[in-house]
Motif scaffolding. Structure first.
Motif, short mmCIF file in Angstrom:
data_model
loop_
_atom_site.label_atom_id
_atom_site.label_comp_id
_atom_site.label_asym_id
_atom_site.label_seq_id
_atom_site.Cartn_x
_atom_site.Cartn_y
_atom_site.Cartn_z
N LEU A 47 0.83 -1.20 0.00
CA LEU A 47 0.00 0.00 0.00
C LEU A 47 0.86 1.25 0.00
CD1 LEU A 47 -2.66 -1.09 2.65
CD2 LEU A 47 -2.89 -1.13 0.16
N GLU A 48 0.51 2.18 -0.90
CA GLU A 48 1.23 3.44 -1.02
C GLU A 48 0.36 4.45 -1.74
OE1 GLU A 48 4.68 2.02 -3.19
OE2 GLU A 48 3.73 2.44 -5.11
N PHE A 49 0.71 5.72 -1.59
CA PHE A 49 0.02 6.75 -2.35
C PHE A 49 0.37 6.59 -3.82
CE2 PHE A 49 -0.23 9.08 1.74
CZ PHE A 49 -1.61 9.26 1.76
N PRO A 50 -0.56 6.94 -4.72
CA PRO A 50 -0.24 6.86 -6.14
C PRO A 50 0.84 7.85 -6.52
CG PRO A 50 -2.46 7.75 -5.80
CD PRO A 50 -1.92 7.39 -4.47
N GLY A 51 1.57 7.49 -7.55
CA GLY A 51 2.62 8.36 -8.04
C GLY A 51 3.46 7.63 -9.06
N GLY A 52 4.44 8.33 -9.57
CA GLY A 52 5.32 7.72 -10.54
C GLY A 52 6.09 8.75 -11.32
N LYS A 53 6.62 8.30 -12.43
CA LYS A 53 7.50 9.12 -13.25
C LYS A 53 6.73 9.95 -14.26
CE LYS A 53 11.71 8.92 -15.80
NZ LYS A 53 13.03 8.72 -15.52
N LYS A 54 7.18 11.18 -14.41
CA LYS A 54 6.62 12.10 -15.40
C LYS A 54 7.03 11.62 -16.79
CE LYS A 54 8.59 16.15 -15.93
NZ LYS A 54 9.03 17.54 -15.91
N GLU A 55 6.09 11.67 -17.73
CA GLU A 55 6.39 11.28 -19.10
C GLU A 55 6.89 12.49 -19.90
OE1 GLU A 55 2.83 9.40 -20.59
OE2 GLU A 55 3.16 7.63 -19.34
N ARG A 56 7.54 12.22 -21.00
CA ARG A 56 8.10 13.29 -21.86
C ARG A 56 7.00 14.27 -22.27
NH1 ARG A 56 12.65 13.64 -25.18
NH2 ARG A 56 13.12 11.45 -24.80
N GLY A 57 7.27 15.56 -22.09
CA GLY A 57 6.33 16.61 -22.48
C GLY A 57 5.20 16.84 -21.51
N GLU A 58 5.19 16.13 -20.42
CA GLU A 58 4.11 16.20 -19.44
C GLU A 58 4.53 17.14 -18.30
OE1 GLU A 58 1.35 12.58 -17.94
OE2 GLU A 58 3.43 12.41 -17.34
N SER A 59 3.59 17.95 -17.82
CA SER A 59 3.87 18.78 -16.63
C SER A 59 3.75 17.90 -15.39
CB SER A 59 2.87 19.93 -16.54
OG SER A 59 1.58 19.44 -16.20
N LEU A 60 4.24 18.40 -14.28
CA LEU A 60 4.11 17.65 -13.02
C LEU A 60 2.64 17.43 -12.68
CD1 LEU A 60 6.91 19.37 -10.95
CD2 LEU A 60 6.86 16.97 -11.68
N GLU A 61 1.81 18.46 -12.89
CA GLU A 61 0.39 18.33 -12.60
C GLU A 61 -0.27 17.28 -13.48
OE1 GLU A 61 2.03 21.20 -13.06
OE2 GLU A 61 1.85 22.18 -11.11
N GLU A 62 0.07 17.30 -14.76
CA GLU A 62 -0.49 16.28 -15.68
C GLU A 62 -0.05 14.89 -15.26
OE1 GLU A 62 -0.73 18.92 -19.80
OE2 GLU A 62 1.17 17.97 -19.23
N ALA A 63 1.20 14.75 -14.85
CA ALA A 63 1.70 13.45 -14.38
C ALA A 63 0.92 13.00 -13.14
CB ALA A 63 3.18 13.53 -14.08
N ALA A 64 0.65 13.93 -12.23
CA ALA A 64 -0.08 13.58 -11.01
C ALA A 64 -1.49 13.10 -11.34
CB ALA A 64 -0.13 14.78 -10.06
N PHE A 65 -2.21 13.84 -12.19
CA PHE A 65 -3.56 13.41 -12.59
C PHE A 65 -3.51 12.03 -13.26
CE2 PHE A 65 -4.73 17.91 -12.13
CZ PHE A 65 -6.00 17.81 -11.61
#
Length: 157
Positions: A47-65
């Motif tokens: 169990l953990e909070f969701p998260g991961g690596k940002k993809e190319r061209g993606e903002s941090l916010e877009e990666a979070a969503f």
């Protein structure tokens, strides 16, 4: 700044309420849904909070969503930047942005990627560092420090 060691023996430096110096390539999202915490069950880590690596061209916010959707099926109403932390591994360091998100709804999906999907948690056990259900990511000082910060900021009660 808060410093601690993670379960793998790496130095973690946490900075809440501060802008990042180096743009993070990873995100971690503290998700709240109907007075409970929304976490995901990672197939290997637990169990953990969701998260991961940002993809190319993606903002941090877009990666979070995107990461929250992929790992839990959750739809977010808001996203607030909280700070960041740096993990110093033997041969490199990585930077992770921390966000807080309010969840509107959780939709059932057929595939949750490398997780088995969403799990709701009323509160985290005081003995979380020794609880095998939880990922090592939840066992350093980032979790309690961020929860305290969210309370001080009036984002949670």
């Amino acid at each position: 700044m808060i410093q601690c060691m993670d379960q793998n023996g790496c130095l973690v430096q946490l900075r809440l309420g501060e802008d990042f110096i180096v743009e993070p390539e990873h995100v971690l999202v503290f998700c709240r849904f109907e007075q409970e915490w929304l976490v995901t069950n990672h197939c290997n880590r637990g169990l953990e909070f969701p998260g991961g690596k940002k993809e190319r061209g993606e903002s941090l916010e877009e990666a979070a969503f995107r990461e929250v959707w992929e790992e839990t099926g959750a739809i977010l109403s808001q996203l607030k930047y909280c700070g960041f932390y740096v993990v110093n591994e033997i041969d490199h360091e990585f930077h992770k942005a921390i966000f807080f998100a309010e969840v509107i709804d959780v939709e059932q999906k057929e595939d949750y990627g490398e997780t088995t999907g969403p799990v709701l948690v009323k509160q985290f056990p005081k003995t979380i560092k020794h609880d095998n259900r939880y990922s090592f990511i939840m066992k350093d000082d980032v979790l309690p420090a961020t929860l305290s910060w969210l309370k001080r900021e009036g984002l949670i009660t």
